[in-house]
Motif scaffolding. Structure first.
Motif, PDB file in Angstrom:
ATOM      1  N   LEU B 422       0.778  -1.312  -0.016  1.00 32.55           N
ATOM      2  CA  LEU B 422       0.050   0.086   0.028  1.00 32.55           C
ATOM      3  C   LEU B 422       1.014   1.266  -0.068  1.00 32.55           C
ATOM      4  CD1 LEU B 422      -2.864  -1.008   2.559  1.00 32.55           C
ATOM      5  CD2 LEU B 422      -3.206  -0.559   0.191  1.00 32.55           C
ATOM      6  N   GLU B 423       1.722   1.173   0.797  1.00 35.51           N
ATOM      7  CA  GLU B 423       2.847   2.305   0.721  1.00 35.51           C
ATOM      8  C   GLU B 423       3.790   2.599  -0.540  1.00 35.51           C
ATOM      9  OE1 GLU B 423       5.896   2.170   3.795  1.00 35.51           O
ATOM     10  OE2 GLU B 423       4.300   2.002   5.547  1.00 35.51           O
ATOM     11  N   GLN B 424       3.811   1.496  -1.253  1.00 38.21           N
ATOM     12  CA  GLN B 424       4.753   1.736  -2.462  1.00 38.21           C
ATOM     13  C   GLN B 424       3.680   2.136  -3.641  1.00 38.21           C
ATOM     14  OE1 GLN B 424       7.913   1.224  -3.180  1.00 38.21           O
ATOM     15  NE2 GLN B 424       8.174   1.124  -1.220  1.00 38.21           N
ATOM     16  N   ILE B 428      -1.518   4.301  -0.131  1.00 31.48           N
ATOM     17  CA  ILE B 428      -3.181   4.114  -0.239  1.00 31.48           C
ATOM     18  C   ILE B 428      -3.615   3.778   1.042  1.00 31.48           C
ATOM     19  CG2 ILE B 428      -4.834   2.886  -1.693  1.00 31.48           C
ATOM     20  CD1 ILE B 428      -2.979   2.851  -3.730  1.00 31.48           C
ATOM     21  N   SER B 429      -4.903   4.058   1.435  1.00 32.98           N
ATOM     22  CA  SER B 429      -5.537   3.511   2.422  1.00 32.98           C
ATOM     23  C   SER B 429      -6.591   2.532   1.815  1.00 32.98           C
ATOM     24  CB  SER B 429      -6.226   4.583   3.562  1.00 32.98           C
ATOM     25  OG  SER B 429      -5.167   5.304   3.931  1.00 32.98           O
ATOM     26  N   VAL B 430      -7.031   1.593   2.561  1.00 31.07           N
ATOM     27  CA  VAL B 430      -7.926   0.654   2.020  1.00 31.07           C
ATOM     28  C   VAL B 430      -8.995   0.397   3.024  1.00 31.07           C
ATOM     29  CG1 VAL B 430      -6.750  -0.395   0.052  1.00 31.07           C
ATOM     30  CG2 VAL B 430      -6.661  -1.500   2.271  1.00 31.07           C
ATOM     31  N   SER B 431     -10.147  -0.179   2.906  1.00 29.83           N
ATOM     32  CA  SER B 431     -11.076  -0.533   3.689  1.00 29.83           C
ATOM     33  C   SER B 431     -10.812  -1.726   4.179  1.00 29.83           C
ATOM     34  CB  SER B 431     -12.633  -0.532   3.065  1.00 29.83           C
ATOM     35  OG  SER B 431     -12.471  -1.682   2.113  1.00 29.83           O
ATOM     36  N   ALA B 461      -6.675  -3.627  -8.192  1.00 29.21           N
ATOM     37  CA  ALA B 461      -8.011  -4.074  -8.684  1.00 29.21           C
ATOM     38  C   ALA B 461      -9.024  -3.632  -7.551  1.00 29.21           C
ATOM     39  CB  ALA B 461      -7.975  -5.732  -8.770  1.00 29.21           C
ATOM     40  N   THR B 462      -8.401  -2.973  -6.394  1.00 28.21           N
ATOM     41  CA  THR B 462      -9.299  -2.617  -5.253  1.00 28.21           C
ATOM     42  C   THR B 462     -10.104  -1.379  -5.707  1.00 28.21           C
ATOM     43  OG1 THR B 462      -7.565  -1.115  -4.404  1.00 28.21           O
ATOM     44  CG2 THR B 462      -7.789  -3.457  -3.323  1.00 28.21           C
TER      45      THR B 462
END
Lengths: 334, 468
Positions: B422-424, B428-431, B461-462
């Motif tokens: 997510l950092e790379q 990004i933050s995800v649910s 794909a999220t």
């Protein structure tokens, strides 16, 4: 050295060509090779995926049309990013492909003969071969553009020599002068680089800028029997001539007139011809003076993307303009 | 640097840019949020691949006769620029002043219009409108070449008020007529020949000839006009001046900026009848329009520094347009370190996702938000991102995988592996539900480069990756 005035050194003669996606005409021509009996082989970069657009058009200075060969694709005799062309002593035509990293060889009628080249940076491999020229012994010199070097091959593709890698940045067009020296359009360095036949650096011409004798991303170079150097100063949308010592002689911005094919088109399409006759094709516009590319897009007679300069045996200079799909022919004093 | 600050900068870069790699994010974070806003608004050393490089290898990006060269060239800009806000604002204006190839039939004139948006898009709105009225592609697109002293053509005058500045409900039909009269004589040089060639799609004999603005005084209606409460022998410039003084213009532009940079509003045709999502935010931006003397950068400075922009509840609220999505993916993969033939294939992906640059569906441009997503386009987006992000041959992907693997060997926990991925991908933050799926997938991987790339691929794909 001939006694000549500067203005006589390069005298506009005529225009050959016409925009055509297929068949008779050119579409984004990137280079012209002069073959036996003065036949032109005009390499059309065209648009990718236009099957019959990517082709070599055969014609001559009288606008006689002899057909095309090649098409879009990766099979033998096809091209993806067709780039440069040269002919050998037998009249064979060698065409580079910057995407397929290969040289394809055709006979003078366009029949595919053989090819060589694999992608890479090793000896004999190529990464984006573009400019190509052939010496009197049929040795083939190729600008191995992304490897920043010149490679010399035998006509069958056998690797003979590599040079220039310490000096060149994305080299493009090149030529073997009558003296045997190799002149390279050192595109990324805004200069012409002159090497001995064995690849020793001898001199440079140009340097970055828009002034007389300066170059901006030169695409192609030709040298006459007296050592005068003709440069397609691509980024400046002009042609410049240097004397044998590198001194500035003259520059030209282009003065195209209607070719036979263009006249024929306008004869058939009267409505366009009439509207054209009422138009001012040399409007005075408040251009950004630093942008000759923009100026050339507005003024049709000016060089627009001059990618190739070639000399024939009679001293005619052929300037191939990609964005105008034509060749402006000049008579030189050479 | 606090984690929340980094998250906020990542949010800023998704909205004011095309996202950021971890390295870019670290560099911006070192400067802090405020300095990052300034750098985006006024880049110190803007760079991109450059026209010479693009033209050298893509000849149609030089001559621009057809419908693709301009867009492909623009995609290169979006992918390689160090000044991403300039490209975003250009996308915004292209969506509002939507001009398309099928009528203009001249790729270079469309590209020149895009260049004009890039040059003036962050400056004074009055200048931008004035340049727009002189723009040759716009003059042909909305028929102003056919707007004559004795026979007005209202196309440009109407859209100038309805779509480009004030919005429906703030002017009358008479205002449209008088605005149109003021723009009579504003045409392109060699009108007859150029329009004929355009109509015939003629690039004969020697390719396209660029158009230039031409003011024909003898075809200009110099009579008195009445426009929005003022009377005078107005010219087009006067009309632009009066338009820019209007409160409705301030609110219209404010709502567009909110819609583009903050959160999706309903489609523009619904605006006269639907209140803004955040009326106070529109008030703030409309005030900034006047405070900053119509300067768009001034408005954006207020916007990016506002609480309504920084709020947690608007993050990942915006669906990326296909152009934003494709450019964001390609910035991550680093494929275009030099001109490559494949730019054409990547550019076509935008079309399959529902956006063909320089070819909007109508004069109203593209609808934003969830209108970008239908079953077909969503599949295209996911397939494209997964294919690109999962390809270890891409230098950017390899770098991300190397960064994740560096010092961690094969001993990463699956949840830690997901965190690093997510950092790379731009912090990004995800649910929780997306995270669960990612962790579950990561548990089945072996920690190899292919395994890490697999997690990156799934992350692409999220739902969150589809949004900004």
């Amino acid at each position: 050295m001939p006694s000549t005035t500067k203005t006589a050194l390069i005298q506009y003669s005529m225009t050959v060509g016409f925009s055509a996606m297929e068949g008779r005409g050119f579409y984004y021509p990137s280079d012209t090779a002069i073959g036996k009996d003065g036949r032109f082989y005009v390499v059309n970069r065209s648009l990718e995926t236009v099957d019959r657009g990517v082709r070599v058009t055969m014609c001559d200075i009288d606008s006689e049309y002899y057909g095309t060969f090649g098409s879009y694709g990766e099979e033998d005799g096809q091209f993806v990013w067709a780039s440069g062309a040269a002919t050998d002593s037998q009249g064979r035509v060698y065409v580079t492909d910057e995407y397929l990293h290969r040289v394809s060889v055709f006979d003078s009628e366009g029949k595919f003969l053989w090819k060589w080249g694999t992608s890479g940076s090793g000896t004999g491999e190529m990464d984006g071969p573009s400019g190509i020229t052939i010496d009197g012994d049929d040795n083939v010199y190729v600008s191995d553009t992304h490897n920043n070097r010149i490679q010399k091959f035998a006509s069958d593709g056998e690797h003979l020599h590599t040079f220039g890698s310490e000096h060149l940045d994305l080299p493009w067009g090149l030529t073997v002068a009558p003296s045997g020296d190799v002149y390279v359009a050192d595109w990324g360095n805004d200069r012409i680089h002159r090497f001995s036949p064995s690849g020793e650096p001898l001199a440079t011409y140009g340097g970055s800028g828009r002034g007389d004798g300066q170059l901006q991303r030169p695409a192609s170079v030709a040298v006459d029997a007296n050592g005068y150097v003709y440069v397609a100063d691509w980024g400046n949308e002009r042609v410049q001539v240097f004397d044998p010592d590198g001194g500035f002689v003259i520059k030209a911005r282009g003065e195209a007139t209607l070719s036979k094919w263009a006249e024929n088109f306008l004869k058939i399409n009267g409505e366009e011809a009439d509207a054209r006759s009422r138009a001012n094709l040399e409007p005075v516009i408040d251009f950004d003076p630093d942008d000759p590319h923009e100026e050339s897009s507005h003024i049709e007679k000016l060089f627009w993307s001059p990618m190739s300069v070639k000399l024939d045996f009679s001293g005619k200079l052929y300037v191939t303009e990609s964005n105008r799909h034509r060749i402006q022919v000049f008579q030189t004093a050479g | 640097m606090q984690e929340q600050d980094t998250k906020l900068i990542a949010h800023l870069l998704r909205r004011a840019g095309f996202g950021a790699t971890q390295d870019e994010l670290a560099a911006y974070a070192a400067q802090g949020y405020d300095a990052t806003v300034e750098e985006l608004l006024e880049p110190t050393d803007p760079r991109w691949m450059g026209d010479f490089m693009a033209r050298r290898f893509h000849h149609e990006q030089s001559g621009m006769m057809g419908p693709w060269g301009s867009g492909d060239n623009w995609l290169y800009r979006m992918i390689t620029t160090s000044a991403p806000l300039h490209e975003k604002i250009t996308l915004l204006w292209h969506g509002i002043f939507a001009t398309g190839y099928p009528k203009v039939i001249h790729g270079k004139m469309l590209s020149n219009q895009i260049r004009m948006f890039r040059r003036y898009g962050l400056g004074n709105f009055k200048t931008l409108l004035s340049e727009l009225a002189r723009d040759p592609a716009m003059i042909v697109w909305l028929d102003n070449y056919d707007n004559h002293k004795d026979a007005i053509n209202e196309n440009f005058g109407r859209e100038l008020l309805e779509l480009f500045s004030m919005g429906v409900g703030n002017y009358s039909e008479d205002h449209i007529k008088d605005a149109s009269r003021a723009f009579t004589g504003w045409t392109i040089g060699n009108t007859e020949y150029m329009v004929l060639r355009s109509e015939r799609d003629s690039d004969w004999p020697y390719g396209r000839i660029s158009w230039h603005f031409d003011y024909q005084a003898d075809d200009h209606d110099d009579g008195e006009k009445e426009f929005l409460g003022k009377k005078g022998r107005f010219d087009g410039e006067d009309i632009v001046d009066i338009i820019c003084e209007q409160e409705s213009t301030a609110r219209f532009i404010a709502r567009h900026l909110y819609h583009f940079f903050v959160a999706d509003e309903p489609p523009v045709p619904a605006w006269p009848y639907t209140p803004p999502r955040d009326p106070a935010a529109i008030d703030t931006l409309a005030k900034a329009y006047f405070d900053g003397d119509y300067n768009i950068s001034y408005m954006l400075r207020v916007l990016f520094n506002s609480d309504f922009f920084k709020a947690e509840n608007i993050r990942y609220e915006k669906v990326k347009s296909p152009a934003e999505f494709v450019a964001g993916v390609l910035r991550l993969t680093g494929e275009f370190d030099r001109p490559r033939r494949e730019i054409m294939d990547r550019g076509r992906q935008m079309l399959y996702m529902g956006q063909h640059l320089n070819n909007p569906p109508s004069v109203e441009g593209w609808r934003q938000g969830t209108d970008w997503l239908d079953t077909g386009s969503l599949v295209e987006r996911i397939n494209f991102a997964s294919e690109q992000i999962g390809d270890l041959n891409r230098p950017g992907v390899k770098a991300m995988v190397d960064n994740i693997s560096a010092g961690n060997g094969d001993h990463l926990s699956s949840s830690r592996l997901v965190e690093l991925c997510l950092e790379q991908m731009g912090d990004i933050s995800v649910s929780d539900s997306s995270r669960e799926i990612l962790v579950s997938y990561a548990e089945q991987t072996d920690g190899s480069p292919q395994g890490v790339a697999g997690v990156l691929r799934l992350l692409a794909a999220t739902e969150e990756f589809q949004r900004a």
